[in-house]
Design an enzyme around this catalytic site. Structure first.
Site, mmCIF file in Angstrom:
data_model
loop_
_atom_site.group_PDB
_atom_site.id
_atom_site.type_symbol
_atom_site.label_atom_id
_atom_site.label_comp_id
_atom_site.label_asym_id
_atom_site.label_seq_id
_atom_site.Cartn_x
_atom_site.Cartn_y
_atom_site.Cartn_z
ATOM 1 C CE1 TYR A 59 45.637 39.529 42.112
ATOM 2 C CE2 TYR A 59 45.535 39.619 44.503
ATOM 3 C CZ TYR A 59 44.995 39.924 43.255
ATOM 4 O OH TYR A 59 43.825 40.611 43.176
ATOM 5 N NE ARG B 51 30.153 27.879 34.896
ATOM 6 C CZ ARG B 51 29.370 27.676 33.829
ATOM 7 N NH1 ARG B 51 29.229 28.622 32.942
ATOM 8 N NH2 ARG B 51 28.747 26.536 33.671
#
Ligand code: DSN
Length: 416
Positions: free
Chosen positions: A56, A237
């Site tokens: 994170y 992507r």
């Protein structure tokens, strides 16, 4: 030859491993013509499968809301600095997860709800996020739409200037998903300057061509440019935003905390890989070959009786009107898929048919060029497409063509 490593899954989750192998086989055995797709390198695959996925890192390098980001900061800075160098950008945000949130962050930065902006109609080559009424962009903002000229099916810059002068949008957007011709970004800059608008481009389709100098790169002189990273740029992507330094802080705030939470650092690592690859001399050859292949394929299809919107292409992409063969775009897409040739149905400018069953198909050459196909191979691809379209309703003929496609594709291995 690159490899999709699935050894662990093979042992512990053979069902999923089987699907992933099937998808790899489909990609290798068919002719992939969807112009927004590509095949990524071993390096990009490795970064995507790395432990950076575990972290994170809300915030930005040097200012995170979680501890333990010393290494992640290096990864994100590497991606930022490579993107800056590749495109000549003053400021880069590599956190947008895809093209839509990248565009949303830009609108969030420069517009208030209800403000006027201007982009190309979806039905004539724009994108949903360029102001279509079913999309947040068309619902939140007063997005005026410009079109292409009826005769030439290309952008009419004088008409865009006239509309922009009359309407005075706060933001002028250029950038397209189904427009086969070179874009005159300098003209867009002039029009934006004339009316004092923010000058934005969405170069998602052509960013690989821009990075290689094969298409004009608007980044150095536009206010803000968005791009996805997985099309002609051949990365993972995802997406990014490039802008003038003066807008950097506001853009960053719009992405986080404005729209997104924790950035996908494994994808950012994969973007860093792709940007490095795009700086190599081989990438310039690749981008040049994409365009040579597209021109050859367009010429072949034209000679075989299909109509190319605007008469051809200057880029990686072409829009083909399939109605001269007595079929619709949807029928063409279905027939081609039965022959292991992949494309998408698409409206053509001033289409009289519906978007769900339009008159055209959209095809392009980034994947085939990644597989090292050259102009002579485009003649074969053009012949296979034509044969399939001529036999669109004959399943047994389409099966025969599929066998030819499989054999043809064996010559161009990519993932083992
Ligand atoms: N869906 C993309 C394309 O295929 O062009 C645009 O976002």
């Amino acid at each position: 030859m690159y490899k999709q490593h699935l050894d662990y899954l093979k042992k512990h989750d053979p069902e999923l491993e089987g699907y992933l192998e099937d998808e790899k086989a489909r990609q290798m055995e068919g002719i992939e013509l969807i112009p927004s797709e590509n095949l990524v390198s071993q390096g990009v695959l490795e970064a995507l499968g790395s432990v950076a996925t575990n972290k994170y890192s809300e915030g930005y390098p040097g200012k995170r809301y979680y501890g333990g980001n010393e290494v992640i900061d290096k990864i994100e800075n590497l991606a930022i600095n490579r993107a800056k160098k590749l495109f000549g950008a003053e400021h880069v945000n590599v956190q947008p997860n895809s093209g839509s949130p990248a565009n949303m962050a830009v609108y969030w930065t420069f517009l208030e709800p209800g403000d006027k902006a201007m982009g190309l109609k979806l039905s004539e080559g724009g994108h949903l996020t360029h102001g279509h009424k079913v999309n947040f962009s068309g619902k939140l903002y007063n997005f005026l739409q410009y079109g292409v000229d009826k005769e030439t099916e290309t952008l009419d810059y004088a008409a865009i200037l006239e509309q922009a002068t009359k309407e005075k949008p706060k933001l002028l957007l250029s950038g397209f998903t189904a427009y086969p011709r070179e874009i005159d970004f300098k003209k867009f800059r002039e029009i934006a300057d004339e009316i004092g608008a923010i000058c934005m481009a969405d170069i998602s389709h052509i960013s690989g061509l821009c990075a290689a100098g094969v298409h004009e790169n608007p980044v150095p002189y536009f206010d803000v440019v968005t791009t996805t990273t997985h099309k002609s740029l051949r990365g993972p992507r995802s997406a990014m935003i490039m802008c003038k330094e003066e807008f950097g802080e506001k853009i960053n705030k719009a992405v986080f905390p404005g729209l997104q939470g924790g950035p996908h650092e494994h994808v950012i690592a994969a973007k860093a890989v792709a940007f490095k690859e795009a700086m190599e001399p081989e990438f310039k050859n690749y981008a040049e070959q994409i365009v040579k292949n597209a021109k050859k394929l367009a010429q072949t299809l034209n000679e075989n009786g299909l109509r190319l919107v605007s008469g051809g292409t200057d880029t990686h992409l072409m829009l083909v009107d399939v109605t001269p063969f007595g079929i619709s775009g949807k029928e063409a897409e279905t027939a081609l898929e039965k022959a292991a040739i992949y494309c998408n149905k698409n409206t053509i400018p001033f289409d009289t048919r519906s978007p769900w069953d339009p008159s055209g198909i959209r095809i392009g050459t980034p994947v085939l060029t990644t597989r090292k196909m050259k102009e002579k191979d485009m003649e074969s691809v053009g012949a296979l497409i034509t044969e399939a379209l001529h036999n669109a309703k004959d399943d047994s003929k389409l099966r025969e063509i599929k066998s030819k496609v499989l054999k043809f594709c064996e010559q161009f291995p990519f993932y083992e």
